[in-house]
Design a protein around this motif. Structure first.
Motif, PDB file in Angstrom:
ATOM      1  N   ASN A  75       0.826  -1.196   0.000  1.00  0.00           N
ATOM      2  CA  ASN A  75       0.000   0.000   0.000  1.00  0.00           C
ATOM      3  C   ASN A  75       0.867   1.255   0.000  1.00  0.00           C
ATOM      4  O   ASN A  75       0.606   2.216  -0.735  1.00  0.00           O
ATOM      5  CB  ASN A  75      -0.932  -0.011   1.213  1.00  0.00           C
ATOM      6  N   ALA A  76       1.931   1.229   0.812  1.00  0.00           N
ATOM      7  CA  ALA A  76       2.840   2.385   0.896  1.00  0.00           C
ATOM      8  C   ALA A  76       3.553   2.621  -0.431  1.00  0.00           C
ATOM      9  O   ALA A  76       3.734   3.768  -0.859  1.00  0.00           O
ATOM     10  CB  ALA A  76       3.855   2.168   2.018  1.00  0.00           C
ATOM     11  N   LEU A  77       3.958   1.537  -1.091  1.00  0.00           N
ATOM     12  CA  LEU A  77       4.683   1.659  -2.359  1.00  0.00           C
ATOM     13  C   LEU A  77       3.769   2.083  -3.504  1.00  0.00           C
ATOM     14  O   LEU A  77       4.176   2.823  -4.404  1.00  0.00           O
ATOM     15  CB  LEU A  77       5.356   0.320  -2.703  1.00  0.00           C
ATOM     16  N   ALA A  78       2.520   1.627  -3.453  1.00  0.00           N
ATOM     17  CA  ALA A  78       1.588   1.894  -4.562  1.00  0.00           C
ATOM     18  C   ALA A  78       0.905   3.249  -4.449  1.00  0.00           C
ATOM     19  O   ALA A  78       0.412   3.785  -5.442  1.00  0.00           O
ATOM     20  CB  ALA A  78       0.533   0.789  -4.628  1.00  0.00           C
ATOM     21  N   SER A  79       0.872   3.820  -3.256  1.00  0.00           N
ATOM     22  CA  SER A  79       0.156   5.085  -3.042  1.00  0.00           C
ATOM     23  C   SER A  79       0.932   6.256  -3.633  1.00  0.00           C
ATOM     24  O   SER A  79       2.159   6.222  -3.760  1.00  0.00           O
ATOM     25  CB  SER A  79      -0.070   5.319  -1.551  1.00  0.00           C
ATOM     26  N   SER A  80       0.201   7.283  -3.947  1.00  0.00           N
ATOM     27  CA  SER A  80       0.823   8.503  -4.460  1.00  0.00           C
ATOM     28  C   SER A  80      -0.018   9.699  -4.011  1.00  0.00           C
ATOM     29  O   SER A  80      -1.197   9.798  -4.353  1.00  0.00           O
ATOM     30  CB  SER A  80       0.901   8.466  -5.988  1.00  0.00           C
ATOM     31  N   TYR A  81       0.573  10.550  -3.220  1.00  0.00           N
ATOM     32  CA  TYR A  81      -0.080  11.774  -2.759  1.00  0.00           C
ATOM     33  C   TYR A  81       1.011  12.796  -2.446  1.00  0.00           C
ATOM     34  O   TYR A  81       2.206  12.432  -2.358  1.00  0.00           O
ATOM     35  CB  TYR A  81      -0.965  11.502  -1.532  1.00  0.00           C
ATOM     36  N   PRO A  82       0.684  14.062  -2.287  1.00  0.00           N
ATOM     37  CA  PRO A  82       1.710  15.089  -2.056  1.00  0.00           C
ATOM     38  C   PRO A  82       2.599  14.761  -0.857  1.00  0.00           C
ATOM     39  O   PRO A  82       2.108  14.336   0.184  1.00  0.00           O
ATOM     40  CB  PRO A  82       0.877  16.350  -1.800  1.00  0.00           C
ATOM     41  N   HIS A  83       3.902  14.933  -1.039  1.00  0.00           N
ATOM     42  CA  HIS A  83       4.895  14.666   0.013  1.00  0.00           C
ATOM     43  C   HIS A  83       4.856  13.195   0.457  1.00  0.00           C
ATOM     44  O   HIS A  83       5.132  12.884   1.609  1.00  0.00           O
ATOM     45  CB  HIS A  83       4.674  15.582   1.219  1.00  0.00           C
ATOM     46  N   HIS A  84       4.512  12.325  -0.456  1.00  0.00           N
ATOM     47  CA  HIS A  84       4.299  10.909  -0.155  1.00  0.00           C
ATOM     48  C   HIS A  84       5.445  10.276   0.620  1.00  0.00           C
ATOM     49  O   HIS A  84       5.239   9.640   1.665  1.00  0.00           O
ATOM     50  CB  HIS A  84       4.053  10.150  -1.459  1.00  0.00           C
ATOM     51  N   TRP A  85       6.662  10.452   0.131  1.00  0.00           N
ATOM     52  CA  TRP A  85       7.779   9.749   0.757  1.00  0.00           C
ATOM     53  C   TRP A  85       8.159  10.322   2.116  1.00  0.00           C
ATOM     54  O   TRP A  85       8.643   9.593   2.987  1.00  0.00           O
ATOM     55  CB  TRP A  85       8.994   9.732  -0.179  1.00  0.00           C
ATOM     56  N   GLN A  86       7.918  11.626   2.328  1.00  0.00           N
ATOM     57  CA  GLN A  86       8.145  12.191   3.665  1.00  0.00           C
ATOM     58  C   GLN A  86       7.172  11.578   4.665  1.00  0.00           C
ATOM     59  O   GLN A  86       7.548  11.262   5.806  1.00  0.00           O
ATOM     60  CB  GLN A  86       7.984  13.716   3.647  1.00  0.00           C
ATOM     61  N   TYR A  87       5.920  11.398   4.247  1.00  0.00           N
ATOM     62  CA  TYR A  87       4.923  10.769   5.115  1.00  0.00           C
ATOM     63  C   TYR A  87       5.299   9.320   5.405  1.00  0.00           C
ATOM     64  O   TYR A  87       5.246   8.864   6.553  1.00  0.00           O
ATOM     65  CB  TYR A  87       3.551  10.789   4.431  1.00  0.00           C
ATOM     66  N   VAL A  88       5.637   8.594   4.350  1.00  0.00           N
ATOM     67  CA  VAL A  88       5.932   7.163   4.493  1.00  0.00           C
ATOM     68  C   VAL A  88       7.164   6.938   5.364  1.00  0.00           C
ATOM     69  O   VAL A  88       7.211   5.994   6.163  1.00  0.00           O
ATOM     70  CB  VAL A  88       6.126   6.510   3.106  1.00  0.00           C
ATOM     71  N   TYR A  89       8.146   7.814   5.244  1.00  0.00           N
ATOM     72  CA  TYR A  89       9.358   7.686   6.073  1.00  0.00           C
ATOM     73  C   TYR A  89       9.001   7.717   7.556  1.00  0.00           C
ATOM     74  O   TYR A  89       9.447   6.866   8.339  1.00  0.00           O
ATOM     75  CB  TYR A  89      10.337   8.814   5.740  1.00  0.00           C
TER      76      TYR A  89
END
Length: 418
Positions: A75-89
């Motif tokens: 889910n984390a890899l497939a999602s896309s939203y603003p600042h995605h990777w900062q959130y996921v980190y």
């Protein structure tokens, strides 16, 4: 050799988790950050992964937790939203890695009693100092509180900000730590064999219990107050001595209420009004519907896959976006959809079925599990580091390892003494 080394490192770090939380906060006052939280979480995640492969006889629930982890990853890899990777980190460190504590708990390397006993001195220090700050309002403390306000706030919101929080800006760190330790102290007072030690120990434990009650009342986290009463009742429910334990329950609840009324005599009228109204909302059914609408933020939670892992954690506020921090169930629905919600809910249901039958073997772990499940209605307890989610996953692992072979009259055995 590597396993033994990792075990020793993890035990030192994990068993001193609250000391780490306290040291981190104190270092922040002098603008020093040595990433203590990241060390705690990542070491637990890595060691948990290692423990996953050390579990010889894997159960169905182990596989289910693995599926839950895999789903979050995809889910984390497939999602896309603003600042995605900062959130996921942030979500990876503070929400994802704690899940691996489940596998550590499955191996039962150390007991939860050992972990909570190590909280004693740093927590007592934080509680006493917190009460002192609450009463005296030193200038730096007032400045910390006022920085969270603006000139247009209501008196109710001002009182909310000024709840007891010790060294922290909000009461969650001290409130949840106090509640977790309070459950341990109640457990000791009920089951510990004080005759085998100095009599003074029991009086010290009783004093600590009173101190915890004072902090919980002044921190005004309603779910901790409610769960304190529920857990006290749970510890004293015993089929063999029903009448005696009913008297104990009534006396304990009366003591809690009496101490609350006594504290109200020494607080301001505005604070009195806030505390009474705040606690009173627990018994207002209309409040729950309004609260769920508010905490959900008007989002459409009717999705299969959600809007993306980490999207509505506290990190969102750093970008000026809406965050779901007051309901873990809504947070899961928003981020992971029905699939993630069902995966988590099954873990809750499976663990509860275990404690319903075998929970008498680990009443403290059962109490902590029940607390987190109830608290999840009013807080995102698995998504934020302020609520010690790694303790929850560790306890779930312990409970899923309860011995199921030797048992007589298992139904509702969890209400009986071990």
């Amino acid at each position: 050799i590597m396993y033994k080394l990792l075990t020793k490192i993890w035990i030192v770090i994990f068993s001193n988790f609250f000391l780490i939380v306290l040291i981190k906060r104190l270092l922040e006052f002098i603008s020093i950050d040595i990433y203590l939280f990241q060390i705690l979480y990542i070491v637990s995640g890595l060691f948990g992964t290692y423990c996953l492969f050390k579990i010889k006889n894997k159960k169905f629930i182990d596989v289910w937790v693995i599926i839950y982890i895999i789903y979050i990853t995809l889910n984390a890899l497939a999602s896309s939203y603003p600042h995605h990777w900062q959130y996921v980190y942030k979500a990876f460190i503070f929400q994802y890695t704690p899940i691996f504590c489940y596998f550590i708990g499955r191996l039962q390397i150390i007991s939860i009693e050992y972990v909570l006993e190590k909280m004693k001195y740093p927590l007592i220090f934080s509680m006493i100092v917190g009460i002192y700050f609450y009463i005296t309002n030193p200038s730096w403390y007032v400045l910390m509180k006022e920085s969270q306000l603006n000139e247009y706030v209501s008196e109710s919101f001002r009182q909310e900000i000024y709840r007891l929080s010790s060294f922290w800006g909000h009461p969650y760190y001290i409130g949840y730590a106090t509640e977790i330790y309070f459950m341990y102290i109640l457990y000791r007072l009920k089951y510990f064999n004080y005759t085998a030690t100095n009599t003074l120990v029991k009086y010290i434990d009783f004093f600590i219990a009173i101190l915890c009650i004072v902090v919980l009342i002044l921190a005004q986290l309603r779910v901790t107050i409610l769960c304190s009463i529920i857990i006290y009742i749970y510890y004293n429910l015993n089929n063999k001595h029903f009448f005696t334990n009913t008297i104990k329950i009534l006396m304990g609840v009366s003591l809690f209420m009496g101490l609350s009324l006594l504290l109200l005599q020494y607080t301001s009228p505005d604070t009195n009004r806030y505390i009474i109204e705040h606690v009173g909302m627990l018994f207002d059914s209309k409040m729950y519907g309004d609260r769920f609408k508010s905490t959900g933020g008007g989002l459409d939670l009717d999705t299969f896959f959600g809007y993306g892992f980490g999207r509505y954690d506290a990190t969102a506020r750093e970008f000026g976006k809406f965050a779901i921090v007051d309901n873990e169930y809504q947070n899961h629905l928003a981020e992971l959809g029905y699939i993630g919600f069902i995966l988590l809910l099954f873990i809750f249901v499976y663990t509860f079925s275990k404690v319903l039958i075998y929970g008498y073997q680990n009443k403290l772990g059962t109490a902590i599990f029940l607390f987190f499940v109830i608290a999840a209605v009013g807080a995102s307890v698995l998504s934020n580091e302020t609520q010690y989610n790694y303790i929850f996953w560790f306890v779930v692992g312990n409970l899923c390892s309860l011995n199921t072979k030797k048992i007589d009259k298992p139904i509702f055995k969890f209400l009986n003494n071990a």
